[in-house]
Structure formats: structure tokens, C-alpha cells
Scaffold this motif. Structure first.
Motif, PDB file in Angstrom:
ATOM      1  N   ILE A 155      -4.286   0.310  -5.144  1.00 52.15           N
ATOM      2  CA  ILE A 155      -3.969  -0.472  -6.345  1.00 52.15           C
ATOM      3  C   ILE A 155      -2.714  -1.310  -6.132  1.00 52.15           C
ATOM      4  CG2 ILE A 155      -3.212  -0.273  -8.756  1.00 52.15           C
ATOM      5  CD1 ILE A 155      -5.012   2.254  -8.905  1.00 52.15           C
ATOM      6  N   GLU A 156      -1.685  -0.720  -5.553  1.00 48.57           N
ATOM      7  CA  GLU A 156      -0.418  -1.433  -5.391  1.00 48.57           C
ATOM      8  C   GLU A 156      -0.521  -2.561  -4.368  1.00 48.57           C
ATOM      9  OE1 GLU A 156       2.256  -1.186  -7.230  1.00 48.57           O
ATOM     10  OE2 GLU A 156       1.189   0.288  -8.439  1.00 48.57           O
ATOM     11  N   ILE A 157      -1.352  -2.397  -3.349  1.00 51.48           N
ATOM     12  CA  ILE A 157      -1.543  -3.486  -2.385  1.00 51.48           C
ATOM     13  C   ILE A 157      -2.177  -4.688  -3.066  1.00 51.48           C
ATOM     14  CG2 ILE A 157      -2.832  -4.193  -0.330  1.00 51.48           C
ATOM     15  CD1 ILE A 157      -2.450  -1.373   0.760  1.00 51.48           C
ATOM     16  N   LEU A 198       4.960   3.474 -11.746  1.00 52.50           N
ATOM     17  CA  LEU A 198       5.620   4.740 -11.418  1.00 52.50           C
ATOM     18  C   LEU A 198       6.867   4.969 -12.259  1.00 52.50           C
ATOM     19  CD1 LEU A 198       5.361   4.834  -7.514  1.00 52.50           C
ATOM     20  CD2 LEU A 198       4.238   6.366  -9.120  1.00 52.50           C
ATOM     21  N   SER A 199       7.556   3.890 -12.648  1.00 52.64           N
ATOM     22  CA  SER A 199       8.802   4.034 -13.401  1.00 52.64           C
ATOM     23  C   SER A 199       8.575   4.632 -14.781  1.00 52.64           C
ATOM     24  CB  SER A 199       9.484   2.672 -13.532  1.00 52.64           C
ATOM     25  OG  SER A 199       8.633   1.750 -14.195  1.00 52.64           O
ATOM     26  N   PHE A 200       7.330   4.613 -15.279  1.00 56.61           N
ATOM     27  CA  PHE A 200       7.022   5.169 -16.591  1.00 56.61           C
ATOM     28  C   PHE A 200       6.778   6.674 -16.532  1.00 56.61           C
ATOM     29  CE2 PHE A 200       5.485   1.475 -19.408  1.00 56.61           C
ATOM     30  CZ  PHE A 200       6.512   0.675 -18.944  1.00 56.61           C
ATOM     31  N   MET A 201       6.659   7.239 -15.333  1.00 54.61           N
ATOM     32  CA  MET A 201       6.179   8.610 -15.167  1.00 54.61           C
ATOM     33  C   MET A 201       7.312   9.567 -14.864  1.00 54.61           C
ATOM     34  SD  MET A 201       2.920   7.765 -12.710  1.00 54.61           S
ATOM     35  CE  MET A 201       1.810   6.404 -13.076  1.00 54.61           C
ATOM     36  N   GLU A 212       7.427  -4.147   0.060  1.00 57.56           N
ATOM     37  CA  GLU A 212       7.385  -2.793  -0.499  1.00 57.56           C
ATOM     38  C   GLU A 212       6.440  -2.744  -1.698  1.00 57.56           C
ATOM     39  OE1 GLU A 212      11.328  -1.646  -1.442  1.00 57.56           O
ATOM     40  OE2 GLU A 212      11.976  -1.449   0.657  1.00 57.56           O
ATOM     41  N   ILE A 213       5.570  -1.748  -1.682  1.00 56.40           N
ATOM     42  CA  ILE A 213       4.653  -1.548  -2.805  1.00 56.40           C
ATOM     43  C   ILE A 213       5.038  -0.331  -3.634  1.00 56.40           C
ATOM     44  CG2 ILE A 213       2.709  -2.715  -1.703  1.00 56.40           C
ATOM     45  CD1 ILE A 213       1.645   0.010  -0.863  1.00 56.40           C
ATOM     46  N   ILE A 214       5.763   0.603  -3.040  1.00 60.44           N
ATOM     47  CA  ILE A 214       6.278   1.781  -3.746  1.00 60.44           C
ATOM     48  C   ILE A 214       7.749   1.923  -3.398  1.00 60.44           C
ATOM     49  CG2 ILE A 214       6.193   4.304  -3.929  1.00 60.44           C
ATOM     50  CD1 ILE A 214       3.217   4.172  -3.492  1.00 60.44           C
ATOM     51  N   ASN A 215       8.582   1.961  -4.409  1.00 60.55           N
ATOM     52  CA  ASN A 215      10.032   2.049  -4.194  1.00 60.55           C
ATOM     53  C   ASN A 215      10.619   3.003  -5.224  1.00 60.55           C
ATOM     54  OD1 ASN A 215      12.660   1.715  -3.470  1.00 60.55           O
ATOM     55  ND2 ASN A 215      12.781  -0.460  -3.988  1.00 60.55           N
ATOM     56  N   THR A 216      10.789   4.247  -4.818  1.00 60.13           N
ATOM     57  CA  THR A 216      11.419   5.259  -5.666  1.00 60.13           C
ATOM     58  C   THR A 216      12.662   5.789  -4.956  1.00 60.13           C
ATOM     59  OG1 THR A 216      10.066   7.051  -4.731  1.00 60.13           O
ATOM     60  CG2 THR A 216       9.186   5.891  -6.641  1.00 60.13           C
ATOM     61  N   THR A 217      13.356   6.673  -5.636  1.00 55.99           N
ATOM     62  CA  THR A 217      14.577   7.238  -5.032  1.00 55.99           C
ATOM     63  C   THR A 217      14.273   8.155  -3.863  1.00 55.99           C
ATOM     64  OG1 THR A 217      14.533   9.033  -6.670  1.00 55.99           O
ATOM     65  CG2 THR A 217      15.849   7.066  -7.195  1.00 55.99           C
ATOM     66  N   TRP A 218      13.048   8.633  -3.769  1.00 53.95           N
ATOM     67  CA  TRP A 218      12.696   9.590  -2.722  1.00 53.95           C
ATOM     68  C   TRP A 218      11.584   9.100  -1.799  1.00 53.95           C
ATOM     69  CZ3 TRP A 218       7.615  11.110  -3.421  1.00 53.95           C
ATOM     70  CH2 TRP A 218       7.083  10.882  -4.690  1.00 53.95           C
ATOM     71  N   LEU A 219      11.011   7.909  -2.065  1.00 54.51           N
ATOM     72  CA  LEU A 219       9.933   7.396  -1.209  1.00 54.51           C
ATOM     73  C   LEU A 219       9.886   5.878  -1.283  1.00 54.51           C
ATOM     74  CD1 LEU A 219       7.443   7.988   0.607  1.00 54.51           C
ATOM     75  CD2 LEU A 219       6.066   7.993  -1.495  1.00 54.51           C
ATOM     76  N   TYR A 251       2.050  -2.357   5.070  1.00 50.50           N
ATOM     77  CA  TYR A 251       1.549  -1.889   6.361  1.00 50.50           C
ATOM     78  C   TYR A 251       1.375  -0.362   6.370  1.00 50.50           C
ATOM     79  CZ  TYR A 251       1.423  -0.863  11.359  1.00 50.50           C
ATOM     80  OH  TYR A 251       1.074  -0.389  12.598  1.00 50.50           O
ATOM     81  N   GLN A 252       2.371   0.345   5.849  1.00 50.46           N
ATOM     82  CA  GLN A 252       2.282   1.808   5.806  1.00 50.46           C
ATOM     83  C   GLN A 252       1.191   2.273   4.852  1.00 50.46           C
ATOM     84  OE1 GLN A 252       6.322   2.584   4.650  1.00 50.46           O
ATOM     85  NE2 GLN A 252       7.059   2.746   6.773  1.00 50.46           N
ATOM     86  N   GLY A 253       1.065   1.605   3.695  1.00 55.34           N
ATOM     87  CA  GLY A 253       0.020   1.980   2.747  1.00 55.34           C
ATOM     88  C   GLY A 253      -1.377   1.750   3.299  1.00 55.34           C
ATOM     89  N   LEU A 254      -1.570   0.615   3.989  1.00 50.96           N
ATOM     90  CA  LEU A 254      -2.869   0.323   4.589  1.00 50.96           C
ATOM     91  C   LEU A 254      -3.184   1.306   5.715  1.00 50.96           C
ATOM     92  CD1 LEU A 254      -5.231  -1.665   4.446  1.00 50.96           C
ATOM     93  CD2 LEU A 254      -4.044  -3.096   6.119  1.00 50.96           C
TER      94      LEU A 254
END
Length: 298
Positions: free
Chosen positions: A243-245, A223-226, A260-267, A272-275
Motif C-alpha cells: 500500500i505504501e509503495i 501509522l501516525s494514527f495508531m 522512505e515509505i515507513i518512518n517511525t521512531t523504531w523502523l 527498495y527494502q519494501g519491494l
């Protein structure tokens, strides 16, 4: 008048059924019907071995070509992971392989529609017409799982055990892939039953769904590349969570449901939440597609 009505009822009393018939769907019979339809799909694949071989080779080509294309990328390029690009790419190829097989799950059904075999199956004495859907999903799952196992074994051979591929990781990969396969296969079957023909089906899956879904995920880049707008699209895409799990489970020695599988400034999303999102999306898809099929064919 009452005598006339009574005599009329007596005249037609022989046509009134003495016993009410009840339909009992036998689970064993549904299992046998599903097994026979799966056998039919397997015979079709054996008669067209070229398509089966291509489906087996395609994920290996993705793994080899993309891995070779970025093999000289810095190992510390991807955020906190100090791995080669091939190791980063592997979870994305696993999920994309399951997605690519599942998106074509409805193709046998749409060819049966065009050649008239679906009408013969629907009027045949099948106790449960859902056996058609069950058989397509199970047949697709078997092929996709075989491809995924081949990819995992190929990856172990390529990286010379730089990552510890234990049995737990293989099980996690198969479980997450099964959720994606069942979800996409159900949507593909729905498209096969409502689209006019195979040309529209192939155009929809290949041009509008397949590659855009792949590139709008974290399969090929983090995600950091996008840019921000593409990050938003990736976080809407269910493939990203799958994919991230798998990626975090393979790259981290210690992992829990709160990792944590996704860690951005807004999400921020953990495993557990992804599953939970994947399971919820799967349930919603099943309910919507079942109602669509019932509305069209009942």
C-alpha cells in the motif's frame, strides 16, 4: 545352482523392459492444460454471474462509502500529504481488492474436492498436475486486475484529475498488486487442499484473515494514527508495504527506490527494502506451500 539361477533369469527376461521410459514434461502441453482449466473456471463464473458481479461491485462500494464517510476530513490531516481522504484511501482499496480476490482463489478447488471432481482431474492424463495451481492463480489474477483497473478509472473520474494518473503509476499498481495476488492465492490454494471443507475455508478466510488483515494495515489510516502495538502489527503485515509503495508513488511527484515509505521512531523502510520484502515473502510462500502440497498429495 548357478545354472538354476541363470535359467530362472532367462525365464523372466521377457518381462524386463528393453528401454527405460523417461517422462518429459512438455511446456506447450502444460500451457494447453492450464488454458483448458482456466476456461473451465471461466465457464463456472459465467454460470454464476451473481458472484462475479458482487466481486466487481464490492471494491467500488468500499471506495464510495469510505470516501464519502470521511470526505470532510482536513486535507492536511495525513502527515505531509495535503490530499483528500479519498485520494489517501485509493491505494489501500487497490491492494485490498487484490487481496480479497486472491484469498478466495482456492474456493473452486475445495468445491471440486467436495464434489469429487478433483479426484477425476488428478487421475486424468494431465502431464503436469501443477497446471491446477497455475490456472487458479492466473484466473484470480485476471479477475483482480480487472477490478483494479475499474477502481483506477473510477478514481480518475471522481477526483477530476487532481492527481496525475500516468501510465507509470498504473503499471506500478499492477506490478505490486500482482505480487500480493500471487502470494495470497498460493496460500489460499494450500488452505483449500488441507482444510476439511468449504465451511472451515470460509470461516478461516472471512473471520480470521480478511478483515483483521485489512484493519492491521495502513489501508484506512496512516501509522501516525495508531498506537505502538498496532504499528508493530502493521509493519509485519506485507499489505502495508504494498500500500505504501503505491501511495507514495501516486502522491509524490519525484520518487526513487530510496524514498522512505515507513518512518517511525523504531523502523525506517524505503521502497527498495519494501519491494525486496514482498518478493522474499512471495518466494518463501511458494517454497513452503509447494512442499506441503507435495507431502500431502505425492
Amino acid at each position: 545352482m548357478k545354472l538354476l539361477n541363470k535359467s530362472t533369469m532367462n525365464d523372466f527376461s521377457d518381462f524386463i523392459p528393453k528401454k527405460q521410459m523417461k517422462l518429459h514434461l512438455s511446456q506447450h502441453k502444460t500451457y494447453e492444460e492450464t488454458k483448458e482449466i482456466i476456461k473451465r473456471l471461466q465457464i463456472q463464473n459465467l454460470r454464476r454471474p451473481a458472484s462475479l458481479i458482487i466481486n466487481m461491485i464490492q471494491p467500488l462500494l468500499w471506495l464510495l462509502l469510505f470516501g464519502a464517510l470521511f470526505q470532510n476530513a482536513p486535507i492536511s490531516l495525513f502527515e505531509k500529504y495535503t490530499v483528500q481522504y479519498r485520494e489517501f484511501l485509493n491505494p489501500g482499496i487497490i491492494i485490498f481488492t487484490g487481496f480479497n480476490s486472491a484469498i478466495n482463489a482456492g474456493l473452486p478447488l475445495i468445491f471440486d474436492r467436495e464434489f469429487g471432481f478433483l479426484n477425476r482431474i488428478l487421475i486424468s492424463p494431465i502431464s503436469n498436475k501443477n497446471a491446477l495451481i497455475y490456472s487458479c492463480i492466473l484466473h484470480t489474477w485476471f479477475i483482480a486486475t480487472t477490478q483494479i483497473v475499474i477502481i483506477i478509472l473510477m478514481t480518475i473520474y471522481q477526483i477530476n484529475n487532481n492527481i496525475n494518473f500516468n501510465i507509470n503509476q498504473i503499471i506500478i499498481s499492477l506490478i505490486i498488486s500482482t505480487i500480493i495476488i500471487s502470494n495470497i492465492a498460493i496460500i489460499s490454494i494450500c488452505n483449500a487442499l488441507i482444510l476439511p471443507g468449504h465451511i472451515e475455508f470460509i470461516a478461516l478466510t472471512t473471520l480470521l484473515i480478511n478483515l483483521p488483515t485489512l484493519f492491521a494495515s495502513t489501508a484506512l489510516a496512516p501509522l501516525s494514527f495508531m498506537p505502538t502495538w498496532l504499528q508493530v502489527i502493521c509493519c509485519i503485515n506485507p499489505l502495508t508495504y504494498a500500500i505504501e509503495i503505491i501511495r507514495n508513488h501516486s502522491l509524490n511527484e519525484f520518487i526513487s527506490m530510496h524514498t522512505e515509505i515507513i518512518n517511525t521512531t523504531w523502523l525506517t523502510v524505503n521502497i527498495y527494502q519494501g519491494l525486496s520484502m514482498l518478493i522474499l515473502i512471495n518466494i518463501i510462500s511458494v517454497v513452503i506451500v509447494k512442499n506441503i502440497i507435495r507431502y500431502k498429495y505425492d
